[in-house]
Design an enzyme around this catalytic site. Structure first.
Site, PDB file in Angstrom:
ATOM      1  N   LYS A   1       1.002  -0.973  -0.088  1.00  0.00           N
ATOM      2  CA  LYS A   1      -0.023  -0.180   0.123  1.00  0.00           C
ATOM      3  C   LYS A   1       0.887   1.052  -0.019  1.00  0.00           C
ATOM      4  O   LYS A   1       1.917   1.318   0.636  1.00  0.00           O
ATOM      5  CB  LYS A   1      -0.818   0.022   1.279  1.00  0.00           C
ATOM      6  CG  LYS A   1      -1.904   1.293   1.385  1.00  0.00           C
ATOM      7  CD  LYS A   1      -3.105   0.578   0.730  1.00  0.00           C
ATOM      8  CE  LYS A   1      -4.109   1.821   0.422  1.00  0.00           C
ATOM      9  NZ  LYS A   1      -3.576   2.437  -0.768  1.00  0.00           N
TER      10      LYS A   1
ATOM     11  N   LYS B   1       4.570   2.226   8.719  1.00  0.00           N
ATOM     12  CA  LYS B   1       3.419   2.689   8.878  1.00  0.00           C
ATOM     13  C   LYS B   1       2.094   1.574   8.954  1.00  0.00           C
ATOM     14  O   LYS B   1       1.406   1.878   9.896  1.00  0.00           O
ATOM     15  CB  LYS B   1       3.206   3.813   7.610  1.00  0.00           C
ATOM     16  CG  LYS B   1       1.950   4.779   8.056  1.00  0.00           C
ATOM     17  CD  LYS B   1       2.007   5.576   6.933  1.00  0.00           C
ATOM     18  CE  LYS B   1       3.187   6.601   6.678  1.00  0.00           C
ATOM     19  NZ  LYS B   1       2.861   7.609   5.663  1.00  0.00           N
TER      20      LYS B   1
ATOM     21  N   LYS C   1       5.302   2.038  -2.681  1.00  0.00           N
ATOM     22  CA  LYS C   1       5.277   3.533  -3.180  1.00  0.00           C
ATOM     23  C   LYS C   1       5.456   3.403  -4.682  1.00  0.00           C
ATOM     24  O   LYS C   1       6.197   2.581  -5.149  1.00  0.00           O
ATOM     25  CB  LYS C   1       6.314   4.176  -2.397  1.00  0.00           C
ATOM     26  CG  LYS C   1       6.023   5.660  -2.250  1.00  0.00           C
ATOM     27  CD  LYS C   1       5.178   6.083  -1.352  1.00  0.00           C
ATOM     28  CE  LYS C   1       4.659   7.621  -1.242  1.00  0.00           C
ATOM     29  NZ  LYS C   1       3.650   7.878  -0.030  1.00  0.00           N
TER      30      LYS C   1
ATOM     31  N   THR D   1      -5.463  12.506   6.665  1.00  0.00           N
ATOM     32  CA  THR D   1      -4.085  12.546   7.178  1.00  0.00           C
ATOM     33  C   THR D   1      -3.926  13.705   8.134  1.00  0.00           C
ATOM     34  O   THR D   1      -3.545  13.588   9.218  1.00  0.00           O
ATOM     35  CB  THR D   1      -3.208  12.701   6.035  1.00  0.00           C
ATOM     36  OG1 THR D   1      -3.638  11.669   5.018  1.00  0.00           O
ATOM     37  CG2 THR D   1      -1.654  12.322   6.201  1.00  0.00           C
TER      38      THR D   1
ATOM     39  N   ASN E   1      -2.716  19.110   1.220  1.00  0.00           N
ATOM     40  CA  ASN E   1      -3.782  18.154   1.784  1.00  0.00           C
ATOM     41  C   ASN E   1      -3.377  18.077   3.169  1.00  0.00           C
ATOM     42  O   ASN E   1      -4.274  18.171   4.035  1.00  0.00           O
ATOM     43  CB  ASN E   1      -3.709  16.754   1.117  1.00  0.00           C
ATOM     44  CG  ASN E   1      -4.835  15.989   1.701  1.00  0.00           C
ATOM     45  OD1 ASN E   1      -4.399  14.996   2.491  1.00  0.00           O
ATOM     46  ND2 ASN E   1      -6.366  16.302   1.733  1.00  0.00           N
TER      47      ASN E   1
ATOM     48  N   SER F   1      -7.215   4.731   3.647  1.00  0.00           N
ATOM     49  CA  SER F   1      -7.490   4.293   2.622  1.00  0.00           C
ATOM     50  C   SER F   1      -7.735   2.813   2.828  1.00  0.00           C
ATOM     51  O   SER F   1      -8.487   2.332   1.833  1.00  0.00           O
ATOM     52  CB  SER F   1      -6.098   4.396   2.027  1.00  0.00           C
ATOM     53  OG  SER F   1      -5.684   5.383   1.523  1.00  0.00           O
TER      54      SER F   1
HETATM   55  P1  NAD Z   1       0.597  18.151  -1.483  1.00  0.00           P
HETATM   56  O1  NAD Z   1       1.018  17.941  -2.537  1.00  0.00           O
HETATM   57  O2  NAD Z   1      -1.195  18.304  -1.428  1.00  0.00           O
HETATM   58  O3  NAD Z   1       1.105  19.402  -0.553  1.00  0.00           O
HETATM   59  C1  NAD Z   1       2.421  19.680  -0.531  1.00  0.00           C
HETATM   60  C2  NAD Z   1       2.548  21.289   0.242  1.00  0.00           C
HETATM   61  O4  NAD Z   1       4.084  21.367   0.520  1.00  0.00           O
HETATM   62  C3  NAD Z   1       2.159  22.204  -0.825  1.00  0.00           C
HETATM   63  O5  NAD Z   1       1.508  23.166  -0.116  1.00  0.00           O
HETATM   64  C4  NAD Z   1       3.571  22.742  -1.260  1.00  0.00           C
HETATM   65  O6  NAD Z   1       3.569  24.190  -1.977  1.00  0.00           O
HETATM   66  C5  NAD Z   1       4.506  22.701  -0.253  1.00  0.00           C
HETATM   67  N1  NAD Z   1       5.941  22.367  -0.530  1.00  0.00           N
HETATM   68  C6  NAD Z   1       6.550  21.799  -1.526  1.00  0.00           C
HETATM   69  N2  NAD Z   1       7.926  22.022  -1.485  1.00  0.00           N
HETATM   70  C7  NAD Z   1       7.893  22.727  -0.531  1.00  0.00           C
HETATM   71  C8  NAD Z   1       9.048  23.371   0.106  1.00  0.00           C
HETATM   72  N3  NAD Z   1      10.433  23.037  -0.484  1.00  0.00           N
HETATM   73  N4  NAD Z   1       8.920  24.245   1.175  1.00  0.00           N
HETATM   74  C9  NAD Z   1       7.729  24.508   1.572  1.00  0.00           C
HETATM   75  N5  NAD Z   1       6.636  23.933   1.137  1.00  0.00           N
HETATM   76  C10 NAD Z   1       6.985  23.162   0.301  1.00  0.00           C
HETATM   77  O7  NAD Z   1       1.095  17.062  -0.294  1.00  0.00           O
HETATM   78  P2  NAD Z   1       0.454  16.450   0.945  1.00  0.00           P
HETATM   79  O8  NAD Z   1      -0.619  15.398   0.319  1.00  0.00           O
HETATM   80  O9  NAD Z   1      -0.014  17.399   1.765  1.00  0.00           O
HETATM   81  O10 NAD Z   1       1.771  15.613   1.417  1.00  0.00           O
HETATM   82  C11 NAD Z   1       2.625  16.418   2.360  1.00  0.00           C
HETATM   83  C12 NAD Z   1       3.598  15.484   2.897  1.00  0.00           C
HETATM   84  O11 NAD Z   1       2.910  14.552   3.865  1.00  0.00           O
HETATM   85  C13 NAD Z   1       4.432  14.530   2.022  1.00  0.00           C
HETATM   86  O12 NAD Z   1       5.629  14.231   2.712  1.00  0.00           O
HETATM   87  C14 NAD Z   1       3.698  13.300   1.863  1.00  0.00           C
HETATM   88  O13 NAD Z   1       4.401  12.171   1.411  1.00  0.00           O
HETATM   89  C15 NAD Z   1       3.215  13.340   3.240  1.00  0.00           C
HETATM   90  N6  NAD Z   1       1.896  12.319   3.466  1.00  0.00           N
HETATM   91  C16 NAD Z   1       0.709  12.660   2.722  1.00  0.00           C
HETATM   92  C17 NAD Z   1      -0.463  11.843   3.045  1.00  0.00           C
HETATM   93  C18 NAD Z   1      -1.670  12.353   2.350  1.00  0.00           C
HETATM   94  O14 NAD Z   1      -2.777  11.808   2.508  1.00  0.00           O
HETATM   95  N7  NAD Z   1      -1.890  13.204   1.364  1.00  0.00           N
HETATM   96  C19 NAD Z   1      -0.378  10.764   3.907  1.00  0.00           C
HETATM   97  C20 NAD Z   1       0.788  10.561   4.406  1.00  0.00           C
HETATM   98  C21 NAD Z   1       1.940  11.173   4.205  1.00  0.00           C
END
Ligand code: NAD
Length: 427
Positions: free
Chosen positions: A69, A93, A105, A189, A220, A361
């Site tokens: 997953k 996780k 992944k 999340t 997100n 999920s």
């Molecule tokens: P997303 O694409 O929705 O948002 C990413 C955010 O980070 C955006 O606001 C972007 O502008 C910002 N960003 C990107 N590069 C940056 C930088 N150098 N400095 C500051 N801000 C920056 O992504 P997301 O889904 O919110 O995921 C964020 C993190 O959480 C990732 O590491 C992802 O692997 C992890 N994650 C996400 C989920 C999920 O369900 N969405 C679950 C577990 C972990």
């Protein structure tokens, strides 16, 4: 900003805990590397008639506890090592959240913003065309991550269903609601982060209504973590940050009396970029990329990409900080971790803190299998129960073994995966 190799970091963290656990080195060799890796080319016809070839990845780290997953990330700096590291973290996780899934992944080297909607659709379908025989509800179930959206998951599910000849919603999660998705997935999340922060505050006897958080990112995860921090805990969030595509830098958006996350959400695009002028007009201060790290706050919540808190910048963290809640995957390097340990800062490690997404999920897959869908309240209640019990299992292990929360989470996760491998006769 220092570049961090996520795979090396994941292996380094694993090796440290394997030593603490006295893990048999032969078993360690199985877990230090993914079981299967796919790297492939995806030819996509662009709207102007030209052909562009993208590189895609899918890595299946371990599926002893159940189908792999993990999300699919569309990012210009994507590498096989990033995907490997993230796949390995997914194994831990799912194990720490105690859901019957393994770790995987995927990714594509692409800036999704550079593509039109129709090009994105062709790229998503092309990704599935290359790996559809190696994914499936009982094999490997992808999901969204940075740069991918529920709509993209819908296209991918449709492509898989066409190729396999039957409607298969359970092949992918994070689908749009009404297209096989689960209510509550968008919030899961970020809200999950807040459930763990709430429990950490109870443990540390911090009054949430008097607490302050500084957050990085505004995609997100951070959007719903900020909403949850304000609306569920009654606390104040003083900043969030985002990557600005026009200026090719990231900025911190702050407000001393607390940001309004729902307002900021209303001026943020689908990639998590906040509209600078509208924010400025509403009285937000726009500061440099690392300003979020230096804020006077009780909780720091990195929620953007990996490798953000490093040996080089960790000394800028304000002495008031008591909790680091890792919303993003791999945001803290081992050097920064050492600093937090020395300063007695409570860590909620990434694969526990952000497990709400994968837990929801999993609920989505369960609903797809049953062909029966739950209400949002039901989803969030089940999510809270799962996250709260995962948090307390890790806290209890950390107190029993007198180890840091990250190590305790690893101990629980590795032990569960090793047990599953032994029960199946793999090792
Ligand atoms: P997303 O694409 O929705 O948002 C990413 C955010 O980070 C955006 O606001 C972007 O502008 C910002 N960003 C990107 N590069 C940056 C930088 N150098 N400095 C500051 N801000 C920056 O992504 P997301 O889904 O919110 O995921 C964020 C993190 O959480 C990732 O590491 C992802 O692997 C992890 N994650 C996400 C989920 C999920 O369900 N969405 C679950 C577990 C972990």
């Amino acid at each position: 900003m220092e570049t961090v190799n996520e795979f090396k970091l994941a292996q380094q963290q694993f090796d440290n805990v394997a030593r603490l656990l006295n893990l048999d080195p032969e078993i360690g060799e199985v877990l230090r590397w993914p079981l299967r890796e796919f790297t492939f080319r995806i030819p996509v016809r662009l709207d102007n008639g030209s052909l562009r070839v993208f590189t895609g990845f899918r890595v299946q780290h371990n599926d002893a506890r159940g189908p792999c997953k993990g999300g699919i990330r569309f990012h210009p700096a994507e590498t096989l090592d990033t995907v490997r590291g993230l796949a390995m973290w997914m194994t831990w996780k799912c194990a720490v959240a105690d859901i019957p899934l393994g770790g995987g992944k995927g990714g594509v080297i692409v800036d999704p913003v550079s593509l039109t909607v129709t090009e994105k659709e062709r790229l998503c379908r092309g990704w599935v065309d290359q790996v559809w025989k190696n994914i499936g509800p009982r094999m490997d179930v992808p999901a969204p991550d940075v740069g991918t959206t529920p709509q993209m998951m819908g296209w991918m599910m449709d492509e898989y269903s066409k190729l396999s000849g039957q409607y298969t919603p359970g092949v992918i999660t994070g689908k749009p609601v009404g297209g096989g998705g689960s209510l509550g997935r968008t919030e899961a999340t970020g809200y999950g982060v807040i459930y763990t922060v709430r429990e950490a505050m109870k443990h540390l006897k911090i009054d949430p209504s008097k607490s302050v958080a500084a957050m990085q990112g505004f995609g997100n995860v951070t959007q719903y973590a900020a909403i949850g921090f304000v609306e569920m805990l009654g606390g104040k969030v003083v900043c969030v940050s985002c990557w600005d595509r026009d200026d090719q830098v990231s900025y911190t958006f702050s407000k001393k009396d607390g940001i309004d996350p729902r307002f900021l959400q209303s001026i943020t695009d689908q990639y998590g970029t906040i509209h600078k002028d509208k924010a400025r007009e509403a009285g937000y201060e726009i500061e440099d990329a690392e300003a979020w790290l230096t804020k006077e706050a009780d909780v720091l919540m990195p929620g953007a990409l990996g490798g953000q808190i490093t040996g080089a910048n960790v000394s800028k963290v304000h002495p008031r900080v008591k909790i680091v809640a890792e919303g993003a995957n791999g945001p803290t390097t081992p050097e920064a971790d050492e600093f937090f340990k020395k300063n007695n800062i409570f860590n909620i490690p990434d694969f526990l803190c952000n497990a709400g997404g994968v837990t929801c999920s999993y609920f989505e897959g369960v609903q797809n299998d049953m062909n029966f869908y739950w209400s949002k309240d039901e989803v969030l209640k089940n999510l809270d129960d799962k996250m709260t019990s995962a948090f307390h299992a890790v806290l209890a292990m950390s107190e029993k073994e007198k180890v840091y929360m990250r190590e305790a989470a690893y101990m629980i996760a590795i032990d569960r995966v090793v047990q599953a491998m032994q029960l199946r006769g793999w090792v």
